[in-house]
Design an enzyme around this catalytic site. Structure first.
Site, PDB file in Angstrom:
ATOM      1  N   LYS A 200     -12.171  -1.049 -11.440  1.00 23.30           N
ATOM      2  CA  LYS A 200     -11.903   0.282 -10.890  1.00 23.30           C
ATOM      3  C   LYS A 200     -11.943   0.198  -9.368  1.00 23.30           C
ATOM      4  O   LYS A 200     -12.960   0.477  -8.727  1.00 23.30           O
ATOM      5  CB  LYS A 200     -12.931   1.289 -11.403  1.00 23.30           C
ATOM      6  CG  LYS A 200     -12.470   2.732 -11.263  1.00 23.30           C
ATOM      7  CD  LYS A 200     -11.284   3.020 -12.129  1.00 23.30           C
ATOM      8  CE  LYS A 200     -10.798   4.451 -12.006  1.00 23.30           C
ATOM      9  NZ  LYS A 200      -9.564   4.697 -12.764  1.00 23.30           N
ATOM     10  N   SER A 397      -5.486   6.173 -15.763  1.00 23.62           N
ATOM     11  CA  SER A 397      -6.804   6.769 -15.592  1.00 23.62           C
ATOM     12  C   SER A 397      -6.822   8.156 -16.231  1.00 23.62           C
ATOM     13  O   SER A 397      -6.626   8.277 -17.432  1.00 23.62           O
ATOM     14  CB  SER A 397      -7.194   6.808 -14.107  1.00 23.62           C
ATOM     15  OG  SER A 397      -8.596   6.779 -13.978  1.00 23.62           O
TER      16      SER A 397
END
Length: 602
Positions: A200, A397
């Site tokens: 991430k 996401s």
């Protein structure tokens, strides 16, 4: 009292916008107003198509994953700023190409201009062109020069013609990230990070001066997939091999017209007046200029196709567009508002005339809370009626979270998806403030009462507390995907960790069901609802005239200044956009499900 102020303010804004509209129309004067009315009326008139006409596709047209504005508001914008260029939805482009393939008045298609669309969008358009070509009608491509995105599309043409002074650029893809950590440190802005998922990397531009090994690994894998798809796709219609195209790229990839001809990348090298001769034979026209050839612009033809479409069916397939950053509240251009989209999905699932829903997602993600609110409504809608998901250039996401409950998820090989993870970005101004004589003092009734302060860095205890929340949200994300995708949490976690996937790899790891585009998703929705006849309605509808005038007057001036496209200005704008992203971080908990910043492919 608060509601009174809110409604009074809303009324005042509405009155102000109406006044602005009136002032603009009055400012045109009588002649301007007459021109406005005529221009508006002309937008609603079907273009006349002569026999043996050429369909002209200007690749510079903005192909949107939503309904582009049209009508009087566009006329006003053009009156204020000049010609802003055309915009058309992907659905309209595909329908126009499909209809032209079966229209006896259309004898061929001309591709010209340069595109800036994402590869996923271009792939769907290219598949439409392949079907057009299969009817036997020729496709001709001509321009002064092309880059990879252009060639990805025009390689389908029967005849590719490059101007003698033109250049063909086939030197590979790159992804360049702008890092702000050094500047933030220089000016005394502190940054702390919360993160779940070792890939991430959305926080890295604010905390590092170069990519982490994990970010470089996933970006390299993504670029390799996109590049391999480009090589395979571009080579298959040109009697070339992917290996040969790779050799051309490795050798420099900048080919002058004669070199491109020798390499087999183009069919002819010619000036446009020479191309006109070929077009004259095709259209059986003796016109001296291109403008005099029998032709119709694809956008105008597409609007005509919409006029001619049969909307008599009582069965509706609703195509819902979710394009942009996911935020709380109402939607706006480039923003998917959770209030707007959840309200719309709720209305559609309760509408008996709507037999199925196609959710078209073109979003890098955004706020964690907003993403989950939308996901819940997608889940409820999918329990009520068939709901297919069509992924555009991005569905990552938070964008992937709201896709997960769909009955079937469609993506193209070049869709950028996945990035299942959560992050938080904690800024503090202690250093820069103290250096300029600004200090804070705090009085509180509990240890963590000022946990949201920007006056100081977060303590280890505060970071641990907030990291627990991030971990919880990450586990919730895993649970949503696990339940929706019939995978165990461990299986999801293995392909999650914030990792970005191409569409083709996402299908292999179970995050995507089918490789296909918007048309495939609509067809699947019709089959799932057992529909033989149906009409397609698109949502949400464009903003009102007043809203668009307000934005036109006050929101788009900078982007239209001279020199806005020079390299230095582009870099400044990139810096501005990084900072703008901070302004969009409106999640009530300060936590986000968003793709990294390195997804701009060049």
């Amino acid at each position: 009292m608060r509601d009174f102020i809110k409604y009074t303010a809303a009324s005042a804004v509405g009155a102000f916008l109406s006044l602005v509209t009136l002032m603009i129309l009055l400012g045109f004067g009588a002649v301007g107003l007459l021109t406005f009315v005529i221009a508006t009326a002309s937008r609603d008139t079907e273009p006349q198509i002569e026999d043996k006409s050429l369909l002209v596709f200007d690749l510079s047209v903005d192909i949107t994953n939503s309904i582009p504005p049209g009508g009087p508001e566009v006329v006003i914008e053009e009156a204020l700023y000049g010609d802003l260029g055309q915009a058309v939805s992907l659905k309209t482009v595909l329908e126009a190409i499909d209809q032209a393939a079966n229209d006896d008045r259309i004898v061929g298609l001309l591709l010209q201009g340069n595109t800036f669309e994402g590869l996923s969008t271009l792939r769907e358009v290219r598949e439409g062109l392949v079907k057009f070509k299969a009817t036997g009608k020729p496709i001709i491509a001509y321009e002064m020069g092309w880059a990879e995105r252009d060639y990805y599309l025009i390689s389908v043409a029967d005849t590719i013609i490059l101007n003698p002074s033109g250049i063909l650029e086939l030197n590979g893809f790159s992804a360049e990230t702008q890092f702000l950590a050094g500047a933030l440190q220089k000016y005394g802005v502190g940054v702390q990070v919360l993160r779940a998922g070792r890939y991430k990397s959305a926080v890295e531009p604010f905390t590092r001066t170069e990519s982490s090994p994990e970010e470089r690994e996933q970006t390299q894998a993504l670029l390799s997939d996109l590049w391999q798809d480009f090589l395979t796709t571009a080579a298959q219609e040109r009697d070339l091999t992917p290996q040969r195209l790779q050799q051309i790229a490795d050798a420099g990839g900048l080919l002058m017209a004669d070199e491109a001809l020798q390499a087999g990348l183009v069919d002819e090298v010619a000036y446009f007046d020479e191309v006109l001769s070929d077009l004259g034979e095709l259209t059986e026209s003796e016109a001296d200029t291109f403008e005099d050839f029998p032709q119709v612009d694809l956008v105008d033809y597409g609007l005509r196709a919409e006029f001619a479409s049969d909307n008599s069916s009582d069965n509706t397939i609703a195509v819902v567009y979710a394009e942009g950053e996911i935020v709380g509240g109402e939607s706006a251009p480039g923003l998917v508002g959770s209030d707007t989209l959840t309200r719309l999905l709720r209305e559609l699932r309760q509408d008996d005339d709507v037999k199925a829903i196609v959710l078209r997602i073109n979003s890098p993600g955004g706020g964690a809370a907003a993403s989950e609110l939308i996901t819940r409504e997608v889940e409820l809608a999918s329990e009520t009626k068939p709901l297919m998901v069509s992924m555009g250039d991005f569905a990552a996401s938070g964008g992937y979270m709201m896709a997960a409950p769909g009955d079937t998820i469609f993506a193209t090989p070049t869709t950028i998806t996945g990035s299942i993870g959560v992050f938080g970005l904690l800024l503090n101004l202690k250093e820069i403030a103290n250096e300029n004589g600004i200090t804070w003092d705090v009085v509180k009734t509990a240890q963590f009462a000022d946990i949201g302060t920007i006056a100081r860095p977060q303590s280890p205890q505060e970071l641990a507390l907030q990291q627990d929340i991030v971990d919880t949200l990450y586990n919730r994300f895993l649970g949503i995907v696990s339940e929706s995708r019939d995978m165990t949490t461990a299986e999801v976690d293995q392909v999650a960790q914030g990792r970005v996937w191409s569409g083709v790899d996402a299908a292999e790891v179970g995050l995507v069901d089918e490789i296909g585009g918007l048309s495939d998703a609509i067809a699947a929705a019709a089959r799932a609802a057992d529909l033989e006849e149906w009409q397609v309605e698109e949502y949400p509808q464009p903003r009102t005239l007043e809203e668009q005038i307000f934005e036109s007057l006050f929101g788009q001036i900078i982007s239209r200044l001279p020199g806005a496209q020079d390299p230095l200005t582009q870099e400044i704008y990139a810096f501005r956009d990084r900072l703008r992203t901070l302004g969009l971080l409106d999640d009530p908990n300060g936590l986000y499900t968003r793709i990294p910043f390195t997804t701009t492919i060049k």
